[in-house]
Enzyme design. Structure first.
Site, PDB file in Angstrom:
ATOM      1  N   ASN A  65     -13.005  42.688 -15.260  1.00 26.22           N
ATOM      2  CA  ASN A  65     -13.160  41.977 -16.534  1.00 26.22           C
ATOM      3  C   ASN A  65     -14.630  41.849 -16.861  1.00 26.22           C
ATOM      4  OD1 ASN A  65     -13.165  40.230 -18.693  1.00 26.22           O
ATOM      5  ND2 ASN A  65     -12.414  38.463 -17.540  1.00 26.22           N
ATOM      6  N   LYS A  95      -4.233  36.948 -12.167  1.00 27.85           N
ATOM      7  CA  LYS A  95      -5.265  36.111 -12.788  1.00 27.85           C
ATOM      8  C   LYS A  95      -6.654  36.507 -12.287  1.00 27.85           C
ATOM      9  CE  LYS A  95      -7.222  32.505 -14.664  1.00 27.85           C
ATOM     10  NZ  LYS A  95      -7.431  32.558 -16.106  1.00 27.85           N
ATOM     11  N   GLY A  96      -7.640  36.488 -13.171  1.00 27.96           N
ATOM     12  CA  GLY A  96      -9.002  36.866 -12.811  1.00 27.96           C
ATOM     13  C   GLY A  96      -9.507  36.149 -11.569  1.00 27.96           C
ATOM     14  N   CYS A 124     -14.729  38.515 -20.550  1.00 24.07           N
ATOM     15  CA  CYS A 124     -14.191  37.199 -20.827  1.00 24.07           C
ATOM     16  C   CYS A 124     -15.195  36.364 -21.606  1.00 24.07           C
ATOM     17  CB  CYS A 124     -13.783  36.455 -19.570  1.00 24.07           C
ATOM     18  SG  CYS A 124     -12.932  34.949 -20.033  1.00 24.07           S
ATOM     19  N   THR A 140      -9.667  38.771 -25.266  1.00 23.22           N
ATOM     20  CA  THR A 140      -9.552  37.914 -26.444  1.00 23.22           C
ATOM     21  C   THR A 140     -10.765  38.046 -27.366  1.00 23.22           C
ATOM     22  OG1 THR A 140     -10.483  36.131 -25.130  1.00 23.22           O
ATOM     23  CG2 THR A 140      -8.099  36.210 -25.305  1.00 23.22           C
ATOM     24  N   SER A 167      -3.780  39.925 -17.571  1.00 22.03           N
ATOM     25  CA  SER A 167      -4.359  38.976 -16.625  1.00 22.03           C
ATOM     26  C   SER A 167      -4.513  37.581 -17.240  1.00 22.03           C
ATOM     27  CB  SER A 167      -5.729  39.484 -16.185  1.00 22.03           C
ATOM     28  OG  SER A 167      -6.347  38.527 -15.356  1.00 22.03           O
ATOM     29  N   ALA A 211      -9.743  28.390 -23.630  1.00 17.09           N
ATOM     30  CA  ALA A 211     -11.016  28.359 -22.913  1.00 17.09           C
ATOM     31  C   ALA A 211     -10.707  27.753 -21.550  1.00 17.09           C
ATOM     32  CB  ALA A 211     -12.048  27.545 -23.668  1.00 17.09           C
TER      33      ALA A 211
HETATM   34  C1  LIG Z   1      -4.535  31.545 -21.099  1.00 13.35           C
HETATM   35  C2  LIG Z   1      -5.181  32.900 -20.990  1.00 13.35           C
HETATM   36  C3  LIG Z   1      -5.908  33.238 -19.848  1.00 13.35           C
HETATM   37  C4  LIG Z   1      -6.513  34.481 -19.716  1.00 13.35           C
HETATM   38  N1  LIG Z   1      -7.196  34.781 -18.576  1.00 13.35           N
HETATM   39  C5  LIG Z   1      -7.756  36.024 -18.434  1.00 13.35           C
HETATM   40  C6  LIG Z   1      -8.398  36.399 -17.205  1.00 13.35           C
HETATM   41  O1  LIG Z   1      -8.458  35.619 -16.244  1.00 13.35           O
HETATM   42  N2  LIG Z   1      -8.957  37.637 -17.122  1.00 13.35           N
HETATM   43  C7  LIG Z   1      -8.879  38.531 -18.161  1.00 13.35           C
HETATM   44  O2  LIG Z   1      -9.378  39.645 -18.038  1.00 13.35           O
HETATM   45  N3  LIG Z   1      -8.246  38.224 -19.318  1.00 13.35           N
HETATM   46  C8  LIG Z   1      -7.678  36.988 -19.473  1.00 13.35           C
HETATM   47  N4  LIG Z   1      -7.014  36.686 -20.642  1.00 13.35           N
HETATM   48  C9  LIG Z   1      -6.911  37.692 -21.732  1.00 13.35           C
HETATM   49  C10 LIG Z   1      -5.584  38.424 -21.673  1.00 13.35           C
HETATM   50  O3  LIG Z   1      -5.439  39.135 -20.467  1.00 13.35           O
HETATM   51  C11 LIG Z   1      -5.423  39.390 -22.858  1.00 13.35           C
HETATM   52  O4  LIG Z   1      -6.454  40.350 -22.813  1.00 13.35           O
HETATM   53  C12 LIG Z   1      -5.463  38.686 -24.201  1.00 13.35           C
HETATM   54  O5  LIG Z   1      -4.768  37.466 -24.131  1.00 13.35           O
HETATM   55  C13 LIG Z   1      -4.893  39.511 -25.345  1.00 13.35           C
HETATM   56  O6  LIG Z   1      -3.520  39.809 -25.149  1.00 13.35           O
HETATM   57  P1  LIG Z   1      -2.313  38.978 -25.829  1.00 13.35           P
HETATM   58  O7  LIG Z   1      -2.608  38.891 -27.303  1.00 13.35           O
HETATM   59  O8  LIG Z   1      -1.093  39.757 -25.514  1.00 13.35           O
HETATM   60  O9  LIG Z   1      -2.328  37.645 -25.197  1.00 13.35           O
HETATM   61  C14 LIG Z   1      -6.406  35.430 -20.787  1.00 13.35           C
HETATM   62  C15 LIG Z   1      -5.666  35.092 -21.927  1.00 13.35           C
HETATM   63  C16 LIG Z   1      -5.055  33.857 -22.047  1.00 13.35           C
HETATM   64  C17 LIG Z   1      -4.254  33.530 -23.284  1.00 13.35           C
END
Ligand SMILES: Cc1cc2nc3c(=O)[nH]c(=O)nc-3n(C[C@H](O)[C@H](O)[C@H](O)COP(=O)(O)O)c2cc1C
Ligand SMILES: Cc1cc2nc3c(=O)[nH]c(=O)nc-3n(C[C@H](O)[C@H](O)[C@H](O)COP(=O)(O)OP(=O)(O)OC[C@H]3O[C@@H](n4cnc5c(N)ncnc54)[C@H](O)[C@@H]3O)c2cc1C
Ligand code: FES
Lengths: 284, 312
Positions: free
Chosen positions: B136, B54-55, B139, B202, B30, B79
């Site tokens: 989620n 997207k969330g 976050c 994250t 997401s 962020a």
């Molecule tokens: C730009 C960005 C936006 C994100 N937005 C969300 C979100 O809206 N909801 C959510 O649960 N996780 C969000 N995440 C977290 C990701 O879904 C994921 O859990 C995290 O990036 C780790 O995976 P990766 O290392 O493959 O990126 C976001 C991550 C990034 C980089």
């Protein structure tokens, strides 16, 4: 729009710290519009992790290595070495594998033919203006005002001249052209050619000064902005700028990658300094 | 020990999570894939195991000031502040596009209060195009956001219990890694009625511009993602798989098939790919092909045989 796995055709320093890179890019002559950009993958391995956004300076064809082959289609980037990614880029050679995602973004609105056009380029901000000039010279009077800190920042001006663009150079230290800011030149030119439309790309302080000048005179202005980008396609929401009418209560964010990088000045919020942090806060 | 027998021509790639059938175990994370549409020019959405959007929150959300992102060593901080169009606009404008694909849509959502979580879940419950919800609770971006729920097992339990009452859709709860003992939150959310768990979101992080002495992100603190976090994510998935019965989706730093395999082998039933989409919009297609190749080479007839096959 696709991801092109391709190779570098050439890569040369054109002024201290500035490079010109040609990349094999089938399809780009037809696809690319003035003001669009690519997300450039410097190399397959890490670092750097993310792609880097670069404006398209120009597209073209070059003769193939032998007569029986079709000409090679290329795009040209002009870049300034500023950090980890561009440091790797400057060491790339002919044949090195790279990737291009694009062409991306909206590009400039060419406006009405016959209308007089003034292009304002600050340093590396000159890049997206070349293709724009190429498209406009046939039908409009085009003037380029090119500014930089010193003479090293003044790049490719002769190429604009060859297109038939009237060029005016200024440097802050007076090492080339007029001494002073490009915005001072802009004021003088607008006094003389008050019916012009303005297109600007460069550092944020320059863009803001250009906006102020054009706003006060009621001159139509398009600006091309830079922003920190992760995806380039509208998915990460990292690259936003504040749009016109933005307030804390009713925020209005626009993606630089998809709603821009070119914006009509009236679509942006010029009321505070926030826009500048988009670029100034880069991970240097 | 899995014994390589002979080359398998067509390994079975399908997996099932909380009753949803996936063509293969690979889906976007997401927030890194927009609403799917943004990446449709670059990757065939029909290829994917699922699409995760997207969330989404009850009301539209503006997100944080800029700069919102920053590259770090083998990773990035973000962020974004959960900028989104709000659940009603999502239902009206975004979901329709995804209905044309033969790929389940998993809708990630969040709230500022447990009631808000419940309300978003309820509004999504009647939407036919939604295959499952991903809640989620983790976050790290928003000051009054998910962080409270995800790091406090009691709050997590209460919020998930409430959401459970308001939706009949399969419910995936997405966990934060920013806790001392992830097994405690994992069990709490399982007890509250989660059908599956996904992790990791994250890791909180920070970077400073030494020249200006300012944080690189306007929000000061952001979430770290990308290859840098993968070993931590694999460890946490391993620990959660030990602690719960429900299926687990592994997330964190996956950019190649080999990375996805680590998660599957420790016991994740599926994986999500995040930051890697930015680097290569076709990354998930390459990963799916790579998983198939691996199964062929290793003589694995069904990818489910690989899941949880960790040798200790
Ligand atoms: C730009 C960005 C936006 C994100 N937005 C969300 C979100 O809206 N909801 C959510 O649960 N996780 C969000 N995440 C977290 C990701 O879904 C994921 O859990 C995290 O990036 C780790 O995976 P990766 O290392 O493959 O990126 C976001 C991550 C990034 C980089
Ligand atoms: C639409 C667009 C067009 C551009 N066109 C050109 C061009 O034609 N020529 C040129 O030299 N530069 C151009 N830039 C700026 C260029 O993207 C940066 O100079 C480059 O990304 C720096 O990378 P680095 O790794 O060397 O620097 P680092 O500082 O090490 O980069 C770290 C991170 O910050 C980002 N970043 C740093 N500076 C900028 C910046 N000014 N704008 C956006 N992101 C930045 C990088 O992409 C990277 O993610 C453009 C930017 C945008 C948004
Ligand atoms: S760079 Fe990702 S939304 Fe613009």
């Amino acid at each position: 729009m696709k991801n092109l796995k391709t190779v570098v055709l050439s890569n040369q320093e054109i002024s201290p710290g500035y490079f010109r890179m040609q990349i094999l890019a089938p399809g780009y002559n037809k696809l690319a519009k003035p003001g669009q950009f690519v997300m450039f993958r410097v190399q397959r391995s890490l670092p750097p992790l993310l792609r880097r956004p670069f404006g398209i300076f120009r597209v073209g064809f070059m003769p193939a290595d032998c007569d029986s082959m079709p000409p090679k289609e290329f795009i040209e980037l002009i870049y300034k070495v500023v950090g980890s990614g561009t440091e790797i880029m400057q060491r790339l050679h002919q044949g090195d594998p790279v990737e291009l995602l694009g062409p991306l973004g909206n590009g400039f609105d060419l406006g009405v033919a016959e209308e007089e056009k003034i292009l304002v380029g600050g340093g590396i901000g000159l890049v997206p203006l070349y293709m724009l000039a190429e498209r406009m010279v046939a039908t409009s009077k085009v003037r380029l005002l090119m500014g930089g800190r010193t003479r090293d920042d003044i790049i490719t001006v002769t190429e604009f001249e060859r297109l038939g663009v009237e060029t005016y150079v200024s440097t802050e230290d007076g090492s080339l052209g007029d001494e002073g800011l490009v915005t001072q030149v802009l004021e003088r030119k607008l006094d003389k050619y008050p019916k012009s439309t303005v297109f600007a790309c460069g550092p944020m302080p320059m863009i803001k000064a250009v906006q102020k000048i054009c706003f006060e005179r009621g001159i139509p202005l398009q600006v091309s902005l830079e922003a920190l980008m992760a995806c380039g396609v509208g998915a990460c929401l990292g690259c936003v700028v504040k749009g016109a009418g933005h307030t804390e209560v009713e925020p209005r964010y626009l993606c630089t990658c998809t709603s821009g990088p070119v914006f009509a000045a009236e679509d942006l919020d010029w009321g505070n300094s926030e826009v500048s942090t988009v670029v100034a806060g880069g991970c240097k | 020990m899995i014994k390589p027998t002979e080359k398998i021509l067509q390994p079975k790639m399908a997996v099932e999570i909380a009753g949803i059938k996936l063509k293969n175990p690979v889906m976007p994370a997401s927030g890194t894939f927009g609403y799917g549409e943004e990446y449709a020019p670059y990757i065939n959405l029909n290829q994917l195991g699922a699409v995760v959007t997207k969330g989404t929150s009850l009301n539209p959300k503006a997100g944080n000031n800029t700069p919102r992102i920053c590259e770090t060593v083998s990773g990035m901080l973000n962020a974004i502040g959960l900028q989104n169009v709000g659940v009603d606009a999502f239902i009206k404008d975004k979901i329709v596009y995804l209905e044309q694909f033969d790929t389940p849509v998993i809708v990630n959502f969040f709230g500022n209060t447990q009631e808000e979580y419940g309300e978003v879940a309820a509004r999504l419950n009647d939407v036919p195009g939604v295959a499952a919800l991903e809640m989620n609770i983790s976050c790290p971006n928003v000051k009054h956001g998910g962080i409270i729920f995800g790091t406090d097992p009691k709050a997590a339990f209460a919020a998930v219990s409430l959401v459970r009452k308001r939706t009949t859709k399969p419910l995936i709860v997405k966990l934060t890694p920013n806790v001392t003992d992830i097994q405690i939150t994992a069990r709490a959310t399982e007890d509250a009625g989660a059908d599956a768990l996904s992790l990791i979101n994250t890791l909180t992080g920070m970077a400073v511009d030494v020249k200006t002495r300012r944080p690189r992100l306007a929000n000061t603190i952001g979430g770290l993602s990308g290859p840098a976090i993968r070993p931590i994510a694999v460890r946490l998935v391993h620990q959660v798989v030990q602690a719960v019965q429900v299926p687990v989706i592994g997330i964190g730093g996956i950019s190649r098939a080999m990375d996805a395999l680590e998660f599957l082998i420790v016991g994740a039933k599926a994986v999500q790919v995040g930051t890697a989409n930015f680097v290569d919009p076709n990354a998930m297609a390459t990963i799916i092909a790579g998983l198939e190749d691996f199964c062929q080479e290793e003589g694995i007839a069904d990818i489910n045989d690989l899941i949880g096959s960790l040798e200790l």
